[in-house]
Design a protein around this motif. Structure first.
Motif, PDB file in Angstrom:
ATOM      1  N   LEU A  59      67.589  82.993-100.944  1.00  0.00           N
ATOM      2  CA  LEU A  59      67.616  84.211-100.150  1.00  0.00           C
ATOM      3  C   LEU A  59      66.211  84.453 -99.615  1.00  0.00           C
ATOM      4  N   ASP A  60      66.081  84.397 -98.301  1.00  0.00           N
ATOM      5  CA  ASP A  60      64.791  84.588 -97.646  1.00  0.00           C
ATOM      6  C   ASP A  60      64.893  85.850 -96.798  1.00  0.00           C
ATOM      7  N   LEU A  61      64.174  86.892 -97.218  1.00  0.00           N
ATOM      8  CA  LEU A  61      64.240  88.186 -96.554  1.00  0.00           C
ATOM      9  C   LEU A  61      62.985  88.445 -95.738  1.00  0.00           C
ATOM     10  N   THR A  62      63.166  89.055 -94.582  1.00  0.00           N
ATOM     11  CA  THR A  62      62.046  89.483 -93.744  1.00  0.00           C
ATOM     12  C   THR A  62      62.235  90.962 -93.441  1.00  0.00           C
ATOM     13  N   PHE A  63      61.298  91.774 -93.928  1.00  0.00           N
ATOM     14  CA  PHE A  63      61.357  93.215 -93.697  1.00  0.00           C
ATOM     15  C   PHE A  63      60.535  93.551 -92.463  1.00  0.00           C
ATOM     16  N   VAL A  64      61.130  94.334 -91.551  1.00  0.00           N
ATOM     17  CA  VAL A  64      60.511  94.644 -90.275  1.00  0.00           C
ATOM     18  C   VAL A  64      60.187  96.130 -90.152  1.00  0.00           C
ATOM     19  N   SER A  65      61.109  96.964 -90.595  1.00  0.00           N
ATOM     20  CA  SER A  65      60.985  98.402 -90.391  1.00  0.00           C
ATOM     21  C   SER A  65      61.616  99.117 -91.581  1.00  0.00           C
ATOM     22  N   PRO A  66      61.088 100.265 -91.976  1.00  0.00           N
ATOM     23  CA  PRO A  66      61.665 100.953 -93.133  1.00  0.00           C
ATOM     24  C   PRO A  66      62.998 101.611 -92.811  1.00  0.00           C
ATOM     25  N   GLY A  67      63.832 101.679 -93.839  1.00  0.00           N
ATOM     26  CA  GLY A  67      65.061 102.455 -93.762  1.00  0.00           C
ATOM     27  C   GLY A  67      64.842 103.765 -94.493  1.00  0.00           C
ATOM     28  N   TYR A  68      65.564 104.805 -94.083  1.00  0.00           N
ATOM     29  CA  TYR A  68      65.373 106.133 -94.646  1.00  0.00           C
ATOM     30  C   TYR A  68      66.697 106.692 -95.143  1.00  0.00           C
ATOM     31  N   HIS A  69      66.588 107.521 -96.182  1.00  0.00           N
ATOM     32  CA  HIS A  69      67.775 108.173 -96.730  1.00  0.00           C
ATOM     33  C   HIS A  69      68.595 108.782 -95.596  1.00  0.00           C
ATOM     34  N   GLY A  70      69.882 108.485 -95.601  1.00  0.00           N
ATOM     35  CA  GLY A  70      70.782 109.009 -94.573  1.00  0.00           C
ATOM     36  C   GLY A  70      71.043 108.056 -93.424  1.00  0.00           C
ATOM     37  N   ASP A  71      70.236 107.010 -93.285  1.00  0.00           N
ATOM     38  CA  ASP A  71      70.481 106.023 -92.224  1.00  0.00           C
ATOM     39  C   ASP A  71      71.842 105.369 -92.408  1.00  0.00           C
ATOM     40  N   GLN A  72      72.470 105.063 -91.291  1.00  0.00           N
ATOM     41  CA  GLN A  72      73.679 104.249 -91.294  1.00  0.00           C
ATOM     42  C   GLN A  72      73.245 102.818 -90.995  1.00  0.00           C
ATOM     43  N   LEU A  73      73.367 101.936 -91.968  1.00  0.00           N
ATOM     44  CA  LEU A  73      72.906 100.558 -91.850  1.00  0.00           C
ATOM     45  C   LEU A  73      74.009  99.701 -91.249  1.00  0.00           C
ATOM     46  N   ASP A  74      73.729  99.096 -90.115  1.00  0.00           N
ATOM     47  CA  ASP A  74      74.672  98.195 -89.455  1.00  0.00           C
ATOM     48  C   ASP A  74      74.359  96.765 -89.886  1.00  0.00           C
ATOM     49  N   PHE A  75      75.255  96.179 -90.669  1.00  0.00           N
ATOM     50  CA  PHE A  75      75.101  94.817 -91.163  1.00  0.00           C
ATOM     51  C   PHE A  75      75.884  93.859 -90.271  1.00  0.00           C
ATOM     52  N   THR A  76      75.259  92.756 -89.887  1.00  0.00           N
ATOM     53  CA  THR A  76      75.986  91.657 -89.262  1.00  0.00           C
ATOM     54  C   THR A  76      75.754  90.415 -90.104  1.00  0.00           C
ATOM     55  N   LEU A  77      76.796  89.662 -90.280  1.00  0.00           N
ATOM     56  CA  LEU A  77      76.779  88.441 -91.077  1.00  0.00           C
ATOM     57  C   LEU A  77      77.310  87.321 -90.198  1.00  0.00           C
ATOM     58  N   ARG A  78      76.540  86.253 -90.112  1.00  0.00           N
ATOM     59  CA  ARG A  78      76.957  85.090 -89.329  1.00  0.00           C
ATOM     60  C   ARG A  78      76.990  83.873 -90.235  1.00  0.00           C
ATOM     61  N   VAL A  79      78.046  83.083 -90.125  1.00  0.00           N
ATOM     62  CA  VAL A  79      78.130  81.814 -90.854  1.00  0.00           C
ATOM     63  C   VAL A  79      77.363  80.786 -90.032  1.00  0.00           C
ATOM     64  N   ARG A  80      76.301  80.264 -90.612  1.00  0.00           N
ATOM     65  CA  ARG A  80      75.452  79.292 -89.922  1.00  0.00           C
ATOM     66  C   ARG A  80      75.891  77.867 -90.221  1.00  0.00           C
ATOM     67  N   ALA A  81      76.293  77.579 -91.469  1.00  0.00           N
ATOM     68  CA  ALA A  81      76.696  76.216 -91.832  1.00  0.00           C
ATOM     69  C   ALA A  81      77.555  76.252 -93.092  1.00  0.00           C
ATOM     70  N   ILE A  82      78.481  75.305 -93.159  1.00  0.00           N
ATOM     71  CA  ILE A  82      79.351  75.160 -94.320  1.00  0.00           C
ATOM     72  C   ILE A  82      79.169  73.746 -94.843  1.00  0.00           C
TER      73      ILE A  82
END
Length: 142
Positions: A59-82
């Motif tokens: 798991l390689d994470l890159t943090f760009v901007s802070p999230g704040y209490h109450g934010d609605q987090l939009d997650f997208t998941l893409r299958v890159r390889a199987i």
């Protein structure tokens, strides 16, 4: 692509109201459960009946901007390889147009009885293949 929205709750944040980064991982696990359920493979069925789990091995994470209490987090998941037993995913987490963080994620199909990797069963592989991003189809996981 699979997409879902999750709220950033009070318990996910530090005392200043900014997302506590380990909470993101807990939320991400829930998103993964939703993704597999959307494929017709709910986690209880996978574990209890089929004896298959999919632990994270990278798991390689890159943090760009802070999230704040109450934010609605939009997650997208893409299958890159199987791969034979692996599954490589890309995640993006946004609030509106603002990217909060992204992740490159590898999970591996594992027997819950032997705790060793197993090949993805063909029906699961076929369900995953429906989400495989076309531009990455020639980059199989190992």
């Amino acid at each position: 692509m699979f997409a879902t929205t999750r709220p950033l709750r009070f318990g996910d944040c530090d005392p200043s109201g900014i997302a506590y980064f380990p909470s993101y991982l807990n939320i991400l696990v829930g998103v993964m459960e939703d993704f597999f359920a959307d494929l017709g493979l709910p986690i209880r069925q996978m574990i209890d009946e089929r004896k298959i789990s999919w632990p994270t091995v990278r798991l390689d994470l890159t943090f760009v901007s802070p999230g704040y209490h109450g934010d609605q987090l939009d997650f997208t998941l893409r299958v890159r390889a199987i791969g034979r037993s692996s599954l490589d995913l890309d995640h993006e987490i946004r609030v509106g147009d603002r990217l909060l963080w992204s992740a490159k994620h590898r999970v591996v199909a594992t027997s819950t009885e032997t705790h060793t990797s197993i090949a993805w069963p063909e029906d699961i592989r076929a369900a995953l293949r429906q989400h495989l991003e076309a531009n990455d189809a020639h980059n199989p996981a190992t």
